[in-house]
Design an enzyme around this catalytic site. Structure first.
Site, PDB file in Angstrom:
ATOM      1  N   HIS A   2      -5.038  -2.246  -5.188  1.00 53.13           N
ATOM      2  CA  HIS A   2      -6.419  -2.532  -4.798  1.00 53.13           C
ATOM      3  C   HIS A   2      -6.512  -3.910  -4.146  1.00 53.13           C
ATOM      4  O   HIS A   2      -7.129  -4.074  -3.081  1.00 53.13           O
ATOM      5  CB  HIS A   2      -7.299  -2.455  -6.046  1.00 53.13           C
ATOM      6  N   GLU A   3      -5.880  -4.902  -4.789  1.00 53.74           N
ATOM      7  CA  GLU A   3      -5.960  -6.264  -4.264  1.00 53.74           C
ATOM      8  C   GLU A   3      -5.204  -6.405  -2.949  1.00 53.74           C
ATOM      9  O   GLU A   3      -5.608  -7.171  -2.073  1.00 53.74           O
ATOM     10  CB  GLU A   3      -5.437  -7.265  -5.303  1.00 53.74           C
ATOM     11  N   HIS A  11      -7.251  -5.657  -0.004  1.00 53.05           N
ATOM     12  CA  HIS A  11      -8.152  -6.731   0.416  1.00 53.05           C
ATOM     13  C   HIS A  11      -7.479  -7.688   1.389  1.00 53.05           C
ATOM     14  O   HIS A  11      -8.160  -8.550   1.964  1.00 53.05           O
ATOM     15  CB  HIS A  11      -8.659  -7.509  -0.802  1.00 53.05           C
ATOM     16  N   HIS A  36     -15.940  -3.671   0.002  1.00 50.52           N
ATOM     17  CA  HIS A  36     -15.577  -2.363  -0.520  1.00 50.52           C
ATOM     18  C   HIS A  36     -16.254  -1.263   0.301  1.00 50.52           C
ATOM     19  O   HIS A  36     -17.068  -0.501  -0.203  1.00 50.52           O
ATOM     20  CB  HIS A  36     -15.997  -2.241  -1.994  1.00 50.52           C
TER      21      HIS A  36
END
Length: 361
Positions: free
Chosen positions: A237-238, A241, A247
């Site tokens: 998930h990170e 980014h 999101h």
């Protein structure tokens, strides 16, 4: 003296002068030799060499009450002294001696070769692809750092090292050309918000698109470590980014793509062991809501273990309300994110019902 003659093992002789019979055992077989009465021990040994190919110098005759007879054999000892005695012959035939010599020479040559090889070891040729090695050293986590003020920082470092070496994570970072300056752990208490509605926890943070990634490795009580694959998904998930801060749909598509790529390349199948110690997550933790993060952080200074607030209008990019249809996991994460944001804003905003002096309006 008649010439000594050898006869078959049945003792059949057609020579009327053969009056001395010598019987002996050789390798569990009985043999019989017949000589005239003037024959000596030397004649017996010569006959054995001719018939059995056992060299005279290798022969030994074991004779009870006489002893061991071996080379050089006496020319004066009459064979009549051995007639009727139980004799055992010991010795190696010529063909076996030749084979042993060849084997010995081969062993000597092999040993000499090994000694020479140890003295002059060949240069090792690396079969690793130089381009792949360059990618692995470029698209990776440049630094790993646990929080030194928390118990057992060595175990946290082992956890971070395992994430860095994870085949799936490495493959995804190479494919997307991700490079992260620092991978570290977060202090769980700094990213946990509680009120009457419950408790919400942040699992990870990404600052400045890969400058720093923080991961919640531990339980709130510091008494264990969370599930490895849960933390690995948080890392996926990170990493997303690094490309998309909010999101939005683009972010979630990339996040799920990275998760699939990591799982596909996970030929070691994860496991549940870090640095030889089991880690766990208490069952009651799952009853609270979790949020991966509040989107990619921009700006500000990073202080290790500093407990940076979970949301701030100056350094957090908001979420896109115009997303396409979200799956259940995305909806839960978004709800937890909004809940954490409300908790933080409530804690930081001044009381609207009172003036600066604290008196009611």
């Amino acid at each position: 003296m008649a010439k000594p003659q050898m006869h078959d093992e049945h003792g059949i002789s057609h020579d009327d002068d053969a009056v001395v019979n010598i019987n002996f055992t050789y390798r569990s077989k009985q043999h019989s030799l017949h000589f005239d009465d003037s024959a000596t021990l030397a004649h017996l040994c010569a006959a054995i060499q001719d018939d059995l190919s056992v060299p005279i110098e290798n022969q030994k005759l074991l004779v009870p009450k006489v002893g061991t007879l071996k080379h050089p054999f006496s020319e004066d000892m009459s064979l009549k002294q051995l007639e009727g005695r139980k004799i055992t012959l010991m010795g190696t035939p010529n063909d076996e001696i030749t084979a042993l010599n060849r084997a010995s020479a081969a062993a000597t040559a092999r040993q000499a070769h090994l000694v020479a090889a140890r003295r002059n070891p060949p240069k090792l040729i690396s079969r690793r692809d130089p381009a792949r090695a360059h990618e692995d050293s470029t698209y990776t986590f440049m630094q790993l750092r646990p929080l030194p003020n928390l118990p057992h920082p060595g175990r946290s470092l082992a956890f971070l090292e395992r994430l860095k070496a994870d085949p799936g994570i490495k493959a995804a970072m190479r494919k997307h050309k991700f490079s992260v300056g620092l991978l570290t752990e977060m202090d769980p208490l700094s990213y946990t918000e509680s009120n009457h509605e419950g408790t919400t926890r942040i699992l990870g943070l990404n600052r400045n698109k890969g400058e720093v990634i923080e991961l919640r490795l531990r339980t709130d009580a510091y008494d264990g470590y969370r599930d490895y694959k849960t933390i690995r998904n948080t890392l996926c998930h990170e990493l997303a980014h690094n490309v998309h801060s909010p999101h939005d749909r683009n972010f979630w598509d990339l996040c799920h793509q990275i998760e699939r790529e990591v799982a596909k390349a996970d030929w070691k199948s994860g496991g549940r062991n870090v640095a030889g110690s089991d880690f766990y997550e208490p069952a009651d933790v799952e009853s609270d809501e979790i949020a991966y993060d509040h989107g990619g952080w921009t700006g500000g200074e990073f202080v290790l273990g500093g407990g940076t607030p979970a949301s701030s209008s100056s350094n957090v990019r908001g979420t896109n309300s115009g997303n396409n249809a979200l799956n259940r996991r995305e909806i839960i994460a978004k709800a937890a994110e909004e809940r954490m944001k409300r908790m933080t804003e409530t804690r930081r905003s001044p009381d609207r019902s009172s003036d600066g002096s604290g008196s009611a309006k």
